[in-house]
Scaffold this active site. Structure first.
Site, PDB file in Angstrom:
ATOM      1  N   SER A  41      88.647  -3.496 -17.169  1.00  0.00           N
ATOM      2  CA  SER A  41      88.123  -4.540 -18.046  1.00  0.00           C
ATOM      3  C   SER A  41      89.150  -5.581 -18.475  1.00  0.00           C
ATOM      4  CB  SER A  41      87.484  -3.917 -19.291  1.00  0.00           C
ATOM      5  OG  SER A  41      88.471  -3.378 -20.137  1.00  0.00           O
ATOM      6  N   LYS A  50      91.011  -4.344 -25.602  1.00  0.00           N
ATOM      7  CA  LYS A  50      90.407  -5.641 -25.247  1.00  0.00           C
ATOM      8  C   LYS A  50      91.205  -6.749 -25.933  1.00  0.00           C
ATOM      9  CE  LYS A  50      86.671  -3.476 -23.628  1.00  0.00           C
ATOM     10  NZ  LYS A  50      86.576  -3.172 -22.231  1.00  0.00           N
TER      11      LYS A  50
END
Length: 175
Positions: free
Chosen positions: A37, A80
């Site tokens: 990700s 993230k």
């Protein structure tokens, strides 16, 4: 000689206790990247040092790479990029991220984030980030479960800030 050996053992024991009893749980800890990700910034198998005191000393900033508890209740934390602060309004138009109506410069994105057929990559929002929450997204937008799907992350769920990539040796440096 015997006293020196005993002194060395005591120093090693105290050092071990400090590192694993205080430094790792409170100050900094390693984190293994297990998903795609955050590609290209962080790759699978990368290991980063997480500064757990970062947000005790300063406010989270847009652009920080943050480690946080999985909002879905998963066992492992997630990593993230923080793209939205409390009170911000975020929107994706034609794959571009707009924060408070302004297009953002995201040089860390390798591919065009708009992928036809992939949900929430070409258009999303607008959404407003609630107080005491942060909006996070992966750098690999087409392959990231992030705030577009699970919502903003609570401030209390932030674990820390990615400080330094220490593995593999060829990729050592700031994330």
């Amino acid at each position: 000689m015997r006293r020196s050996l005993l002194e060395l053992l005591v120093i090693l024991l105290i050092s071990f206790a400090l590192v694993f009893g205080f430094v790792r749980p409170v100050v900094a800890s390693p984190f293994y990247v297990g998903s795609r990700s955050m590609v290209p910034t962080l790759k699978v198998w990368d290991r980063v040092l997480i500064n757990k005191l970062a947000y005790d000393l300063e406010e989270p900033q847009r652009g920080d790479i943050v480690l946080f508890e999985d909002p879905a209740g998963g066992e492992d934390p997630l990593i993230k990029r923080l793209v939205g602060l409390p009170g911000d309004t975020l929107e994706i138009r034609n794959g571009a991220l707009f924060v408070n109506g302004e297009a953002t410069n995201e040089p860390y994105l390798r591919k065009k984030p708009c992928v036809r057929g992939m949900p929430k990559t070409c258009s999303f929002g607008p959404v407003r980030v609630p107080e005491d929450h942060y909006f996070v997204m992966g750098d690999n937008r087409a392959n990231s479960g992030d705030s577009r799907f699970f919502g903003p992350v609570s401030e209390e769920d932030l674990i820390g800030k990615a400080l330094f990539r220490f593995w593999p040796p060829g990729r050592v440096g700031l994330p």
